[in-house]
Design a protein around this motif. Structure first.
Motif, PDB file in Angstrom:
ATOM      1  N   CYS A   1       0.818  -1.206   0.000  1.00 18.43           N
ATOM      2  CA  CYS A   1       0.000   0.000   0.000  1.00 18.43           C
ATOM      3  C   CYS A   1       0.858   1.264   0.000  1.00 18.43           C
ATOM      4  O   CYS A   1       0.340   2.366  -0.198  1.00 18.43           O
ATOM      5  CB  CYS A   1      -0.939   0.007   1.197  1.00 18.43           C
ATOM      6  SG  CYS A   1      -0.096   0.051   2.786  1.00 18.43           S
ATOM      7  N   LYS A   2       2.162   1.121   0.240  1.00 18.15           N
ATOM      8  CA  LYS A   2       3.044   2.278   0.270  1.00 18.15           C
ATOM      9  C   LYS A   2       3.094   2.993  -1.078  1.00 18.15           C
ATOM     10  O   LYS A   2       3.050   4.223  -1.145  1.00 18.15           O
ATOM     11  CB  LYS A   2       4.455   1.831   0.666  1.00 18.15           C
ATOM     12  CG  LYS A   2       5.430   2.978   0.883  1.00 18.15           C
ATOM     13  CD  LYS A   2       5.101   3.781   2.113  1.00 18.15           C
ATOM     14  CE  LYS A   2       6.147   4.863   2.357  1.00 18.15           C
ATOM     15  NZ  LYS A   2       5.846   5.688   3.545  1.00 18.15           N
ATOM     16  N   GLN A   3       3.174   2.216  -2.163  1.00 21.68           N
ATOM     17  CA  GLN A   3       3.202   2.810  -3.495  1.00 21.68           C
ATOM     18  C   GLN A   3       1.903   3.559  -3.776  1.00 21.68           C
ATOM     19  O   GLN A   3       1.922   4.680  -4.298  1.00 21.68           O
ATOM     20  CB  GLN A   3       3.425   1.739  -4.551  1.00 21.68           C
ATOM     21  CG  GLN A   3       3.458   2.275  -5.980  1.00 21.68           C
ATOM     22  CD  GLN A   3       3.619   1.169  -7.014  1.00 21.68           C
ATOM     23  OE1 GLN A   3       3.752   0.003  -6.660  1.00 21.68           O
ATOM     24  NE2 GLN A   3       3.614   1.533  -8.277  1.00 21.68           N
ATOM     25  N   GLU A   4       0.798   2.927  -3.419  1.00 20.86           N
ATOM     26  CA  GLU A   4      -0.506   3.572  -3.620  1.00 20.86           C
ATOM     27  C   GLU A   4      -0.597   4.865  -2.822  1.00 20.86           C
ATOM     28  O   GLU A   4      -1.081   5.891  -3.317  1.00 20.86           O
ATOM     29  CB  GLU A   4      -1.613   2.614  -3.197  1.00 20.86           C
ATOM     30  CG  GLU A   4      -3.014   3.174  -3.303  1.00 20.86           C
ATOM     31  CD  GLU A   4      -4.053   2.216  -2.758  1.00 20.86           C
ATOM     32  OE1 GLU A   4      -5.102   2.683  -2.295  1.00 20.86           O
ATOM     33  OE2 GLU A   4      -3.801   0.985  -2.800  1.00 20.86           O
ATOM     34  N   GLU A   5      -0.099   4.843  -1.573  1.00 21.16           N
ATOM     35  CA  GLU A   5      -0.129   6.021  -0.724  1.00 21.16           C
ATOM     36  C   GLU A   5       0.689   7.169  -1.320  1.00 21.16           C
ATOM     37  O   GLU A   5       0.249   8.324  -1.340  1.00 21.16           O
ATOM     38  CB  GLU A   5       0.417   5.651   0.659  1.00 21.16           C
ATOM     39  CG  GLU A   5       0.430   6.789   1.650  1.00 21.16           C
ATOM     40  CD  GLU A   5       1.041   6.362   2.981  1.00 21.16           C
ATOM     41  OE1 GLU A   5       1.662   7.224   3.637  1.00 21.16           O
ATOM     42  OE2 GLU A   5       0.904   5.180   3.346  1.00 21.16           O
ATOM     43  N   LYS A   6       1.881   6.852  -1.824  1.00 16.66           N
ATOM     44  CA  LYS A   6       2.740   7.867  -2.445  1.00 16.66           C
ATOM     45  C   LYS A   6       2.083   8.461  -3.688  1.00 16.66           C
ATOM     46  O   LYS A   6       2.111   9.673  -3.903  1.00 16.66           O
ATOM     47  CB  LYS A   6       4.091   7.250  -2.806  1.00 16.66           C
ATOM     48  CG  LYS A   6       4.981   6.922  -1.628  1.00 16.66           C
ATOM     49  CD  LYS A   6       6.240   6.198  -2.068  1.00 16.66           C
ATOM     50  CE  LYS A   6       7.074   7.040  -3.030  1.00 16.66           C
ATOM     51  NZ  LYS A   6       8.317   6.325  -3.417  1.00 16.66           N
ATOM     52  N   PHE A   7       1.483   7.592  -4.507  1.00 14.68           N
ATOM     53  CA  PHE A   7       0.868   8.037  -5.751  1.00 14.68           C
ATOM     54  C   PHE A   7      -0.323   8.952  -5.484  1.00 14.68           C
ATOM     55  O   PHE A   7      -0.437  10.036  -6.069  1.00 14.68           O
ATOM     56  CB  PHE A   7       0.443   6.817  -6.571  1.00 14.68           C
ATOM     57  CG  PHE A   7      -0.158   7.142  -7.911  1.00 14.68           C
ATOM     58  CD1 PHE A   7       0.562   7.836  -8.867  1.00 14.68           C
ATOM     59  CD2 PHE A   7      -1.452   6.751  -8.224  1.00 14.68           C
ATOM     60  CE1 PHE A   7       0.023   8.139 -10.100  1.00 14.68           C
ATOM     61  CE2 PHE A   7      -2.003   7.043  -9.453  1.00 14.68           C
ATOM     62  CZ  PHE A   7      -1.260   7.742 -10.400  1.00 14.68           C
ATOM     63  N   VAL A   8      -1.212   8.521  -4.597  1.00 12.49           N
ATOM     64  CA  VAL A   8      -2.408   9.304  -4.281  1.00 12.49           C
ATOM     65  C   VAL A   8      -2.023  10.644  -3.668  1.00 12.49           C
ATOM     66  O   VAL A   8      -2.599  11.698  -4.017  1.00 12.49           O
ATOM     67  CB  VAL A   8      -3.336   8.518  -3.332  1.00 12.49           C
ATOM     68  CG1 VAL A   8      -4.486   9.406  -2.846  1.00 12.49           C
ATOM     69  CG2 VAL A   8      -3.882   7.279  -4.028  1.00 12.49           C
TER      70      VAL A   8
END
Length: 421
Positions: free
Chosen positions: A82-89
């Motif tokens: 979920c870290k990648q998703e968090e950074k992207f959002v």
């Protein structure tokens, strides 16, 4: 001495010119245009170059976002997917928060993450639609949650090109009003509630529509401005085939490839048709009405699997009078099966295309089929100027077809016989 002095002066001048920062002398509008060729992430990073670039990215008329630009590395991978998703959002929200409230020329979003949650895209697309972009492209491939395309996307008044690729999600806008839309591409979408009719009728300036790998039950595509229609790998979402009506008097070019609904495709009022390419893998056991609507075509390519060819042949034998006449047809490319063993469908076209000048046969030896009488059938094509035969290099049976064609035209008249391996 003079030459050495001149050389030193020019060298010093050149070095001085090379040290000049010409980029800084450009107006902000030009620099913003240059930044528009970069992804938005890279454009934002240019703010670190100099004070002048600090907020320049915010006035760039193009937003280009890709989930893969935020791939994790090192210790971040251990913190969870979920870290990648968090950074992207967080990054995308920051872009919309700090971007100057200008109209947007182009927006491109690619989100390819199997376990990520793409629901924030609904708010992003709503914001983008209100900025009146000319180009909007969304490519989302996830398995977690559904994607909702807001109604505002389908009423964006300046939008000229729209691309939606949505992992077989349903789009169901309450209304469609896209007065400037010229090109529409739809991939991996489930159609219902007559959405195709809404999209085509709500886009009065549309010129090109591409539907790729979509699921539909029934519908109608109608337009008075469309020039080019492409249907690729579409299939029916129900047990039984339902009618799909294509009514486009302005259409000039049609492409249909490997669609499982083709047995129920019906073409109507295709009066401007110049070229058509149709590749069938399967036909339903219905009268092949699609041919009736294509009689004005000038250049026709029809490629059938063995199964589709046999289905069409059986249907035509039951209703022999139903084969239409192609008065405008000048070039025909047909095949996909062993034409040496079954020439019947080709013969029907030769009989009903009195002005045909070029015939291309695509010979494919895959299955034993009852042999037809090629020589008698060829008597129907005496108006031809060019006959081309295309076959695989190791296809021995094709030599029989080549020999029959060459023999016939040597007796009747001169013709250009081309054999391609």
């Amino acid at each position: 001495m003079y030459n050495r002095f001149w050389t030193k002066c020019t060298t010093a001048k050149r070095q001085k010119n090379e040290n000049v920062d010409r980029m800084s002398n450009l107006p902000d509008s030009i620099l913003a245009h240059i930044l528009s060729f970069l992804t938005t992430k890279v454009a934002v990073q240019t703010s670190l170059l100099a004070k002048r670039y600090q907020n320049l990215w915010a006035s760039v008329p193009v937003v280009d976002l890709d989930f893969d630009d935020f791939l994790l590395s090192g210790e971040e991978v251990e913190e969870g997917s979920c870290k990648q998703e968090e950074k992207f959002v967080k990054f995308v929200n920051g872009v919309f928060e700090h971007r100057e409230p200008l109209t947007l020329e182009s927006f491109n979003l690619v989100w390819d993450g199997d376990n990520s949650d793409p629901t924030p895209t609904t708010a992003w697309l709503d914001t983008v639609a209100k900025l009146k972009p000319k180009f909007l492209s969304v490519d989302i491939s996830t398995e977690k949650d559904k994607i909702e395309v807001p109604d505002s996307v389908f009423t964006s008044e300046l939008l000229q090109q729209l691309v939606l690729e949505l992992s077989f999600e349903t789009i169901s806008p309450r209304s469609v009003k896209l007065p400037c839309l010229k090109r529409l591409t739809l991939k991996y979408i489930y159609f219902e509630d007559e959405i195709l009719e809404k999209l085509s009728s709500g886009s009065p300036a549309i010129e090109e529509m591409v539907i790729h790998d979509c699921i539909w039950n029934s519908g109608c595509i109608s337009s008075g401005t469309m020039k080019h229609l492409v249907l690729r790998y579409c299939h029916d979402g129900t047990i039984s085939f339902l009618d799909i009506l294509i009514c486009i008097p302005s259409l000039e070019f049609l492409e249909v490839y490997s669609c499982l609904v083709m047995g129920k495709l019906k073409f109507k009022d295709m009066t401007s048709l110049v070229g058509a390419q149709i590749h069938f893998d399967k036909l339903s056991d219905e009268e092949p009405l699609f041919l009736t609507g294509l009689t004005n075509v000038k250049s026709f390519e029809l490629v059938l699997s063995v199964s589709a060819m046999m289905t069409m042949k059986n249907l035509l034998e039951k209703k022999a009078t139903n084969f239409p006449t192609f008065d405008n047809l000048r070039s025909l490319k047909i095949g996909g099966w062993s034409i040496t063993r079954d020439f019947d469908l080709v013969a029907r076209f030769l009989l009903h295309a009195p002005n045909l000048k070029k015939l291309t046969l695509l010979h494919n030896e895959e299955l034993e089929i009852s042999k037809g009488n090629i020589e008698i059938s060829l008597q129907l094509g005496d108006n031809l100027d060019i006959v081309e035969i295309i076959y695989k290099k190791d296809d021995v049976s094709a030599s029989e077809l080549v020999k029959s064609v060459e023999t016939h035209f040597k007796i009747i008249r001169e013709a250009n016989i081309i054999s391609s391996e």
